[in-house]
Motif scaffolding. Structure first.
Motif, PDB file in Angstrom:
ATOM      1  N   UNK A   1       0.776  -1.259   0.060  1.00  0.00           N
ATOM      2  CA  UNK A   1       0.130   0.090  -0.062  1.00  0.00           C
ATOM      3  C   UNK A   1       0.870   1.317  -0.049  1.00  0.00           C
ATOM      4  N   UNK A   2       0.400   2.129  -0.759  1.00  0.00           N
ATOM      5  CA  UNK A   2       1.175   3.443  -0.691  1.00  0.00           C
ATOM      6  C   UNK A   2       0.089   4.441  -0.570  1.00  0.00           C
ATOM      7  N   UNK A   3       0.159   5.562   0.160  1.00  0.00           N
ATOM      8  CA  UNK A   3      -0.697   6.502   0.546  1.00  0.00           C
ATOM      9  C   UNK A   3      -0.259   7.944   0.114  1.00  0.00           C
ATOM     10  N   UNK A   4      -1.186   8.703  -0.182  1.00  0.00           N
ATOM     11  CA  UNK A   4      -0.802  10.152  -0.764  1.00  0.00           C
ATOM     12  C   UNK A   4      -1.742  11.184  -0.304  1.00  0.00           C
ATOM     13  N   UNK A   5      -1.346  12.181   0.265  1.00  0.00           N
ATOM     14  CA  UNK A   5      -2.406  13.144   0.610  1.00  0.00           C
ATOM     15  C   UNK A   5      -2.148  14.368   0.000  1.00  0.00           C
ATOM     16  N   UNK A   6      -3.241  15.221  -0.338  1.00  0.00           N
ATOM     17  CA  UNK A   6      -3.150  16.429  -1.064  1.00  0.00           C
ATOM     18  C   UNK A   6      -3.505  17.695   0.154  1.00  0.00           C
ATOM     19  N   UNK A   7      -2.592  18.337   0.447  1.00  0.00           N
ATOM     20  CA  UNK A   7      -2.809  19.126   1.596  1.00  0.00           C
ATOM     21  C   UNK A   7      -3.588  20.326   1.051  1.00  0.00           C
ATOM     22  N   UNK A   8      -3.663  20.735  -0.379  1.00  0.00           N
ATOM     23  CA  UNK A   8      -4.401  21.809  -0.708  1.00  0.00           C
ATOM     24  C   UNK A   8      -6.028  21.398  -0.702  1.00  0.00           C
ATOM     25  N   UNK A   9      -6.401  20.295  -0.956  1.00  0.00           N
ATOM     26  CA  UNK A   9      -7.563  19.743  -0.733  1.00  0.00           C
ATOM     27  C   UNK A   9      -8.383  19.602   0.739  1.00  0.00           C
ATOM     28  N   UNK A  10      -7.267  19.307   1.543  1.00  0.00           N
ATOM     29  CA  UNK A  10      -7.574  19.215   3.232  1.00  0.00           C
ATOM     30  C   UNK A  10      -8.352  20.354   3.606  1.00  0.00           C
ATOM     31  N   UNK A  11      -9.442  19.959   4.360  1.00  0.00           N
ATOM     32  CA  UNK A  11     -10.092  21.103   5.054  1.00  0.00           C
ATOM     33  C   UNK A  11      -9.961  20.875   6.627  1.00  0.00           C
ATOM     34  N   UNK A  12      -9.307  20.314   7.068  1.00  0.00           N
ATOM     35  CA  UNK A  12      -8.539  20.376   8.596  1.00  0.00           C
ATOM     36  C   UNK A  12      -9.611  19.889   9.506  1.00  0.00           C
ATOM     37  N   UNK A  13     -10.413  18.694   9.025  1.00  0.00           N
ATOM     38  CA  UNK A  13     -11.658  18.325  10.163  1.00  0.00           C
ATOM     39  C   UNK A  13     -10.935  17.289  11.006  1.00  0.00           C
ATOM     40  N   UNK A  14      -9.569  16.376  10.190  1.00  0.00           N
ATOM     41  CA  UNK A  14      -8.875  15.583  11.448  1.00  0.00           C
ATOM     42  C   UNK A  14      -9.406  14.172  11.364  1.00  0.00           C
ATOM     43  N   UNK A  15     -10.399  13.621  10.772  1.00  0.00           N
ATOM     44  CA  UNK A  15     -11.021  12.500  10.790  1.00  0.00           C
ATOM     45  C   UNK A  15      -9.584  11.436  10.585  1.00  0.00           C
ATOM     46  N   UNK A  16      -8.865  11.836   9.769  1.00  0.00           N
ATOM     47  CA  UNK A  16      -7.642  10.913   9.394  1.00  0.00           C
ATOM     48  C   UNK A  16      -6.828  10.667  10.504  1.00  0.00           C
ATOM     49  N   UNK A  17      -6.470  11.689  11.273  1.00  0.00           N
ATOM     50  CA  UNK A  17      -5.700  11.585  12.337  1.00  0.00           C
ATOM     51  C   UNK A  17      -6.388  10.858  13.513  1.00  0.00           C
ATOM     52  N   UNK A  18      -7.556  11.057  13.847  1.00  0.00           N
ATOM     53  CA  UNK A  18      -8.315  10.353  14.659  1.00  0.00           C
ATOM     54  C   UNK A  18      -8.366   8.748  14.395  1.00  0.00           C
ATOM     55  N   UNK A  19      -8.674   8.318  13.242  1.00  0.00           N
ATOM     56  CA  UNK A  19      -9.029   7.061  12.876  1.00  0.00           C
ATOM     57  C   UNK A  19      -7.575   6.319  12.524  1.00  0.00           C
ATOM     58  N   UNK A  20      -6.702   7.064  11.951  1.00  0.00           N
ATOM     59  CA  UNK A  20      -5.255   6.199  11.612  1.00  0.00           C
ATOM     60  C   UNK A  20      -4.054   7.112  12.266  1.00  0.00           C
ATOM     61  N   UNK A  21      -4.068   7.410  13.560  1.00  0.00           N
ATOM     62  CA  UNK A  21      -2.868   8.210  14.073  1.00  0.00           C
ATOM     63  C   UNK A  21      -1.484   7.736  14.006  1.00  0.00           C
ATOM     64  N   UNK A  22      -1.438   6.531  13.517  1.00  0.00           N
ATOM     65  CA  UNK A  22       0.291   6.051  13.328  1.00  0.00           C
ATOM     66  C   UNK A  22       0.503   6.415  11.861  1.00  0.00           C
ATOM     67  N   UNK A  23      -0.515   6.865  10.950  1.00  0.00           N
ATOM     68  CA  UNK A  23      -0.169   7.177   9.567  1.00  0.00           C
ATOM     69  C   UNK A  23      -0.328   8.741   9.379  1.00  0.00           C
ATOM     70  N   UNK A  24      -1.384   9.413  10.117  1.00  0.00           N
ATOM     71  CA  UNK A  24      -1.697  10.778   9.779  1.00  0.00           C
ATOM     72  C   UNK A  24      -1.612  11.665  11.239  1.00  0.00           C
ATOM     73  N   UNK A  25      -1.473  12.765  10.846  1.00  0.00           N
ATOM     74  CA  UNK A  25      -1.413  13.714  11.949  1.00  0.00           C
ATOM     75  C   UNK A  25      -1.908  14.999  11.394  1.00  0.00           C
ATOM     76  N   UNK A  26      -2.034  16.262  12.196  1.00  0.00           N
ATOM     77  CA  UNK A  26      -2.566  17.282  11.586  1.00  0.00           C
ATOM     78  C   UNK A  26      -1.477  18.536  12.115  1.00  0.00           C
TER      79      UNK A  26
END
Length: 71
Positions: A1-26
């Motif tokens: 698995x490879x993961x990419x994020x688009x910081x320009x699309x992100x609206x800073x809700x934080x679901x990612x960091x809550x669900x997968x804190x080892x992979x995402x932060x804010x």
């Protein structure tokens, strides 16, 4: 698995960091997504998929590697 994020699309809700804190932060400044691990271990894959599905801005892209033993 490879993961990419688009910081320009992100609206800073934080679901990612809550669900997968080892992979995402804010980001401390604006709350946008920080990718901590672009190639997470298999034990994190289910959480990463869930985070991608729960992202209201579709700022997370998951690339599965079928047949490589790394998906």
């Amino acid at each position: 698995m490879k993961v990419e994020t688009d910081e320009n699309r992100c609206i800073a809700v934080g679901n990612c960091a809550a669900v997968a804190p080892a992979v995402f932060d804010q980001n401390d400044e604006d709350g946008t997504v920080l990718l901590l691990d672009a190639a997470p271990p298999e034990r994190e894959h289910a959480e990463v998929r869930a985070a991608a599905l729960r992202c209201p801005a579709s700022a997370i892209t998951v690339h599965e590697k079928a047949g490589s033993g790394d998906d």
